[in-house]
Motif scaffolding. Structure first.
Motif, PDB file in Angstrom:
ATOM      1  N   THR A 123       0.797  -1.230   0.000  1.00 43.95           N
ATOM      2  CA  THR A 123       0.000   0.000   0.000  1.00 43.95           C
ATOM      3  C   THR A 123       0.830   1.280   0.000  1.00 43.95           C
ATOM      4  OG1 THR A 123      -0.140  -0.084   2.419  1.00 43.95           O
ATOM      5  CG2 THR A 123      -1.935  -1.103   1.177  1.00 43.95           C
ATOM      6  N   LYS A 124       2.071   1.208   0.481  1.00 45.17           N
ATOM      7  CA  LYS A 124       2.820   2.449   0.698  1.00 45.17           C
ATOM      8  C   LYS A 124       4.089   2.616  -0.124  1.00 45.17           C
ATOM      9  CE  LYS A 124       1.226   3.432   5.394  1.00 45.17           C
ATOM     10  NZ  LYS A 124       1.645   3.837   6.758  1.00 45.17           N
ATOM     11  N   LEU A 143       7.916   3.154   4.447  1.00 49.10           N
ATOM     12  CA  LEU A 143       6.733   2.333   4.717  1.00 49.10           C
ATOM     13  C   LEU A 143       6.195   2.510   6.131  1.00 49.10           C
ATOM     14  CD1 LEU A 143       7.980  -1.043   3.129  1.00 49.10           C
ATOM     15  CD2 LEU A 143       6.771   0.850   2.008  1.00 49.10           C
TER      16      LEU A 143
END
Length: 322
Positions: free
Chosen positions: A231-232, A291
């Motif tokens: 996601t990051k 992250l």
């Protein structure tokens, strides 16, 4: 709409931890790939049988996939690395080459690949990703597997460079925890030590002086790393270190496992066996910066959890079989 995640190597140590934990997420549709080992019961998982060395099998399982987590590999313990190093080279190069090409052709959004740390030189300080020196030869024992991992990392970078796909290559340290290999022929140092301690009557023998220092990361922390990378990750290609960031000598690891087991064991050292004084631990500041990842399980807590899992899943079975 759920994100369709294909976990390759879902019956292996890392793959099973990923499958069991990611399958609990309501936003993901988990597809698990197995090869030789049987599938296990895990709610909300769709199983596929495939040989990832065959292009037709990859084509069958990859359709419509958004994310591939590539945990499939021909792996074993240090004995095979010494006596049969070729088994870690050919199959892994073939399966990843075919899988990445198919991912590119099917426009998969993100591929996560598990590399390792055998390409790093021994160091008394924490190593960053940039500390790998391609001009220095790898240790002869790891020449094959190390260069294969480097090749696959470069493939990740290559495909990210010619597409809109994201690739994450993770150089993780020694992983331990539930579902590890606990048999003495194939296991790494942590799993082997757990088995030796839990099956010993009065003593345990450590090869050499036990001065070798290792970075040990609990499996749950690796899973959380993957979730954050999905996601990051800010760039199309990233190579990340992933470890506890601390080195512990094997002799101290054995002492900790014995202490947490509650058993009164004598620790002996077989000094006829070679001792190679090496130290390896990772600087994971890039993962923290990009992250927001940090390990959450320290070594003592990880040992306690692993011993409890062993008692429940390995020890009980051995008692029942006796």
């Amino acid at each position: 709409m759920k994100t369709k995640v294909l976990i390759c190597g879902a019956t292996g140590f890392i793959g099973r931890n990923l499958t069991e934990q990611l399958s609990r997420r309501a936003d993901l549709e988990i597809h698990a790939v197995r090869f030789q080992r049987p599938q296990y019961h895990c709610p909300n998982v769709i199983w596929h049988h495939a040989d990832l060395r065959k292009p037709e099998d990859i084509e069958r399982v990859i359709k419509g996939v958004d994310v591939i987590i590539q945990a499939a590999a021909t792996t074993s313990g240090s004995k095979d690395i010494v006596t049969r190093p070729y088994i870690h080279v050919t199959d892994n190069a073939v399966m990843n080459s075919l899988l990445f090409r198919a991912a590119f052709e099917h426009q998969v959004k993100h591929v996560v690949f598990f590399s390792c740390t055998v390409m790093y030189q021994s160091s008394e300080t924490a190593l960053k990703e940039s500390d790998f020196d391609a001009n220095k030869p790898l240790h002869p024992r790891y020449f094959g597997v190390g260069n294969t991992k480097l090749y696959i990392e470069k493939m990740c970078e290559f495909y990210a460079g010619i597409s809109d796909m994201k690739f994450t290559a993770i150089r993780h340290s020694n992983i331990y925890g539930a579902h590890d290999k606990f048999d003495l022929e194939r296991s790494h140092v942590f799993g082997a030590t757990i088995t030796k301690v839990m099956t010993a009557k009065d003593k345990i023998t450590v090869w050499g002086t036990g001065e070798e220092e290792r970075d040990l990361l609990y499996a749950d922390d690796l899973v959380s790393f993957v979730e954050l990378a999905m996601t990051k990750q800010p760039e199309k290609y990233r190579l990340y270190n992933c470890g506890l960031g601390q080195a512990i000598p094997i002799r101290q690891l054995v002492q900790k496992i014995v202490a947490h087991s509650g058993k009164a064991l004598t620790i002996e050292h077989d000094l006829s066996q070679p001792t190679i004084k090496t130290s390896l631990f990772l600087d994971c500041s890039l993962a923290k910066q990009e992250l927001g990842w940090e390990p959450r399980v320290d070594l003592d807590e990880g040992i306690k959890r692993t011993l409890a899992w062993w008692q429940e899943n390995v020890g009980k079975k051995e008692v029942e079989a006796a």
